[in-house]
Design a protein around this motif. Structure first.
Motif, PDB file in Angstrom:
ATOM      1  N   PHE A 167       0.834  -1.201   0.000  1.00 23.68           N
ATOM      2  CA  PHE A 167       0.000   0.000   0.000  1.00 23.68           C
ATOM      3  C   PHE A 167       0.874   1.258   0.000  1.00 23.68           C
ATOM      4  N   LEU A 168       1.857   1.291   0.892  1.00 23.74           N
ATOM      5  CA  LEU A 168       2.742   2.456   0.992  1.00 23.74           C
ATOM      6  C   LEU A 168       3.522   2.681  -0.304  1.00 23.74           C
ATOM      7  N   GLN A 169       3.910   1.573  -0.932  1.00 25.62           N
ATOM      8  CA  GLN A 169       4.651   1.661  -2.195  1.00 25.62           C
ATOM      9  C   GLN A 169       3.749   2.211  -3.303  1.00 25.62           C
ATOM     10  N   GLU A 170       2.531   1.705  -3.363  1.00 23.96           N
ATOM     11  CA  GLU A 170       1.574   2.140  -4.393  1.00 23.96           C
ATOM     12  C   GLU A 170       1.225   3.623  -4.237  1.00 23.96           C
ATOM     13  N   HIS A 171       1.120   4.082  -2.960  1.00 24.17           N
ATOM     14  CA  HIS A 171       0.749   5.477  -2.710  1.00 24.17           C
ATOM     15  C   HIS A 171       1.968   6.399  -2.616  1.00 24.17           C
ATOM     16  N   GLN A 172       3.150   5.809  -2.802  1.00 24.54           N
ATOM     17  CA  GLN A 172       4.405   6.582  -2.829  1.00 24.54           C
ATOM     18  C   GLN A 172       4.576   7.445  -1.575  1.00 24.54           C
ATOM     19  N   LEU A 173       4.235   6.854  -0.433  1.00 24.67           N
ATOM     20  CA  LEU A 173       4.417   7.578   0.822  1.00 24.67           C
ATOM     21  C   LEU A 173       5.882   7.654   1.226  1.00 24.67           C
ATOM     22  N   PRO A 205      10.120   6.740  -0.394  1.00 26.11           N
ATOM     23  CA  PRO A 205      10.873   6.443  -1.617  1.00 26.11           C
ATOM     24  C   PRO A 205      10.844   4.943  -1.928  1.00 26.11           C
ATOM     25  N   GLU A 206      10.743   4.632  -3.202  1.00 26.64           N
ATOM     26  CA  GLU A 206      10.671   3.241  -3.669  1.00 26.64           C
ATOM     27  C   GLU A 206      11.828   2.401  -3.121  1.00 26.64           C
ATOM     28  N   GLU A 207      13.022   2.944  -3.164  1.00 25.62           N
ATOM     29  CA  GLU A 207      14.208   2.210  -2.704  1.00 25.62           C
ATOM     30  C   GLU A 207      14.086   1.835  -1.230  1.00 25.62           C
ATOM     31  N   GLN A 208      13.561   2.745  -0.420  1.00 22.89           N
ATOM     32  CA  GLN A 208      13.406   2.499   1.013  1.00 22.89           C
ATOM     33  C   GLN A 208      12.433   1.350   1.275  1.00 22.89           C
ATOM     34  N   ILE A 209      11.319   1.326   0.534  1.00 23.51           N
ATOM     35  CA  ILE A 209      10.321   0.263   0.693  1.00 23.51           C
ATOM     36  C   ILE A 209      10.912  -1.084   0.278  1.00 23.51           C
ATOM     37  N   LEU A 210      11.612  -1.116  -0.845  1.00 24.15           N
ATOM     38  CA  LEU A 210      12.192  -2.372  -1.343  1.00 24.15           C
ATOM     39  C   LEU A 210      13.238  -2.932  -0.378  1.00 24.15           C
ATOM     40  N   LYS A 211      14.034  -2.052   0.206  1.00 16.42           N
ATOM     41  CA  LYS A 211      15.042  -2.507   1.180  1.00 16.42           C
ATOM     42  C   LYS A 211      14.373  -3.083   2.424  1.00 16.42           C
ATOM     43  N   PHE A 212      13.288  -2.464   2.841  1.00 13.89           N
ATOM     44  CA  PHE A 212      12.575  -2.960   4.014  1.00 13.89           C
ATOM     45  C   PHE A 212      11.917  -4.305   3.713  1.00 13.89           C
ATOM     46  N   LYS A 213      11.447  -4.472   2.480  1.00 12.62           N
ATOM     47  CA  LYS A 213      10.866  -5.761   2.070  1.00 12.62           C
ATOM     48  C   LYS A 213      11.914  -6.867   2.139  1.00 12.62           C
ATOM     49  N   ILE A 214      13.093  -6.587   1.623  1.00 10.65           N
ATOM     50  CA  ILE A 214      14.171  -7.586   1.648  1.00 10.65           C
ATOM     51  C   ILE A 214      14.537  -7.940   3.084  1.00 10.65           C
ATOM     52  N   GLU A 215      14.576  -6.923   3.947  1.00 10.35           N
ATOM     53  CA  GLU A 215      14.897  -7.166   5.352  1.00 10.35           C
ATOM     54  C   GLU A 215      13.842  -8.082   5.997  1.00 10.35           C
ATOM     55  N   MET A 244      14.743 -12.653  -3.939  1.00  9.49           N
ATOM     56  CA  MET A 244      15.652 -12.555  -5.092  1.00  9.49           C
ATOM     57  C   MET A 244      15.106 -11.593  -6.149  1.00  9.49           C
ATOM     58  N   ASP A 245      13.799 -11.712  -6.424  1.00 13.62           N
ATOM     59  CA  ASP A 245      13.173 -10.845  -7.437  1.00 13.62           C
ATOM     60  C   ASP A 245      13.273  -9.373  -7.034  1.00 13.62           C
ATOM     61  N   ILE A 246      13.028  -9.087  -5.751  1.00 16.62           N
ATOM     62  CA  ILE A 246      13.091  -7.703  -5.270  1.00 16.62           C
ATOM     63  C   ILE A 246      14.525  -7.181  -5.328  1.00 16.62           C
ATOM     64  N   HIS A 247      15.478  -8.053  -4.962  1.00 17.55           N
ATOM     65  CA  HIS A 247      16.898  -7.667  -4.997  1.00 17.55           C
ATOM     66  C   HIS A 247      17.308  -7.298  -6.421  1.00 17.55           C
ATOM     67  N   LYS A 248      16.880  -8.100  -7.397  1.00 19.57           N
ATOM     68  CA  LYS A 248      17.218  -7.830  -8.805  1.00 19.57           C
ATOM     69  C   LYS A 248      16.610  -6.503  -9.253  1.00 19.57           C
ATOM     70  N   SER A 249      15.361  -6.250  -8.807  1.00 16.50           N
ATOM     71  CA  SER A 249      14.675  -5.006  -9.174  1.00 16.50           C
ATOM     72  C   SER A 249      15.342  -3.795  -8.519  1.00 16.50           C
ATOM     73  N   LEU A 250      15.747  -3.951  -7.261  1.00 19.84           N
ATOM     74  CA  LEU A 250      16.345  -2.844  -6.512  1.00 19.84           C
ATOM     75  C   LEU A 250      17.709  -2.459  -7.053  1.00 19.84           C
TER      76      LEU A 250
END
Length: 441
Positions: free
Chosen positions: A29-35, A37-47, A59-65
């Motif tokens: 939700f936060l990513q879709e609403h751009q609350l 930065p995209e990079e911050q959300i992706l790093k938190f997802k990986i964590e 792996m997919d998120i890491h490749k995208s990031l």
């Protein structure tokens, strides 16, 4: 991004009270609403994913990031470990899984757990080790993101499990699985089942019981704002003394959701008066535009303040993962809860303002309702037609004239009696709890 949106975001307070898998929908939700930065959300997802078995997703998120086709070596090794462990658990649970997949064999099970355990041991050579293996297998499936398989196996495990702590853990897992699959009816059943256990179980300390209640309320947010009857259910749960006390002492941010439910739920309007007292008590410890809106209308009678708070409330709802659900209809997109909230918020302002003034200037009223003059006139005409509002519009002077209403003595007596009955019930319960506590010492 505007700083105010971040200030209104409750994710840092809500996420620690959720299973990590339940945090992913919030991040989406936060990513879709751009609350953030995209990079911050992706790093938190990986964590978050690093503590689960969803290695392919990580792996997919890491490749995208990092814009790379190759996954890090530690992820590749972790994937191999997960596959090997899954195969091992599958083999250990295989005898019991085979039994559960056999409809004629399952028919031999009865409501009596002890009979089932003995029957499984004698006829199928299935004992405690295989039952434990089913739990571990179900838990592993959940960590892999296979929520459907996990829900099925956890349900079966609970029918055979004789360990109360393990059974409770399995029920939490089952609830999380149903929420993540968006099976709201079943999820609500599991939530109520958990509530009964939490309220009746003997915990090592009262703090543990309070913490379980706080977890239950946070997990329930997914259900309450998606289930058809959720807005009533959240009031029924959160407004109970023990749960409201837990909110006030440890999770005041949950008042946002209870306040929202009160505003959009006309059937629970009689309980709002008591909730306003809670808002007054918590005024200095927790601030939120939705809470402050109610305080402006019902405590301070500050209608200009209420008008400003309405605009903030709209922003809060649209950017809240539980309240801001969008509905797409062709090219049209809306947030139903926002529209419902604003309509009821205007009604609150109008009703309260009319109790204070007998003759109201339409222009002033339009301003208080965040509407232009024509919209306000149409809104009030419709309100007079569809409700028991005893008022008329004087078009020449551009005013709304309220007819004086005499208080009904009979209704006042009934309301006071109801209030007395409720307070007596609370007092008796507190005395009983105190007596029981003294007896156990």
């Amino acid at each position: 991004m505007e700083e105010s949106k971040k200030n209104y975001d409750l994710t840092p307070l809500v996420a620690p009270n959720l299973d990590r898998h339940l945090v992913f929908p919030i991040l989406e939700f936060l990513q879709e609403h751009q609350l953030y930065p995209e990079e911050q959300i992706l790093k938190f997802k990986i964590e978050l994913l690093s503590k689960t078995n969803m290695v392919d997703y990580a792996m997919d998120i890491h490749k995208s990031l990092y814009h790379s086709e190759d996954a890090p070596q530690d992820m590749v090794e972790r994937r191999a470990e997960v596959v090997a462990r899954l195969k091992s658990l599958e083999e250990a649970a295989a005898p019991l899984v085979s039994f559960l997949l056999n409809p004629s064999a399952v028919q031999e099970l009865r409501a009596d757990k002890q009979y089932n355990l003995q029957m499984l041991k004698e006829r199928y050579q299935i004992g405690p080790d295989q039952i434990e293996a089913l739990y571990q297998y179900a838990k592993f499936q959940f960590e892999c993101g296979n929520y459907s398989g996990a829900a099925d196996y956890l349900y079966q495990y609970r029918t055979l499990c004789s360990n109360l702590e393990r059974s409770l853990s399995a029920l939490w897992g089952k609830l999380a699985s149903e929420i993540l699959m968006q099976n709201w009816d079943i999820a609500l059943e599991e939530l109520n089942r958990l509530k009964e256990i939490i309220d009746s179980k003997s915990f090592a300390s009262p703090l543990n019981q309070v913490q379980n209640r706080i977890w239950l309320m946070h997990w329930g947010l997914y259900i309450f704002f998606n289930h058809d009857n959720g807005r009533t259910q959240i009031i029924d749960l959160f407004n109970q003394d023990k749960y409201l006390n837990a909110i006030q002492t440890s999770a005041p941010h949950l008042l946002r959701y209870l306040a929202t439910a009160f505003i959009v739920n006309k059937r629970r309007r009689p309980q709002l008066k008591e909730f306003i007292k809670v808002i007054q008590q918590e005024h200095y410890s927790y601030k939120d535009p939705i809470i402050e809106f109610l305080a402006c209308v019902f405590v301070n009678y500050d209608f200009d303040g209420a008008q400003k708070k309405m605009k903030e409330c709209e922003e809060v709802i649209v950017n809240d993962p539980f309240l801001g659900k969008r509905v797409e209809d062709g090219n049209f997109s809306t947030v139903p809860l926002r529209d419902e909230f604003l309509e009821n918020a205007r009604l609150f302002i109008f009703e309260t303002y009319c109790k204070i003034h007998q003759r109201i200037d339409m222009g002033v009223l339009a301003e208080k309702l965040n509407l232009n003059y024509e919209e306000a006139e149409r809104w009030i005409v419709n309100l007079i037609r569809t409700s028991k509002l005893d008022a008329k519009i004087d078009s020449e002077s551009g005013t709304v004239i309220m007819e004086p209403t005499q208080p009904n003595v009979h209704e006042q007596l009934i309301n006071h009696t109801k209030g007395l009955s409720g307070r007596t019930y609370k007092l008796v319960n507190q005395l009983l709890e105190h007596t029981q506590a003294q007896a156990t010492r």
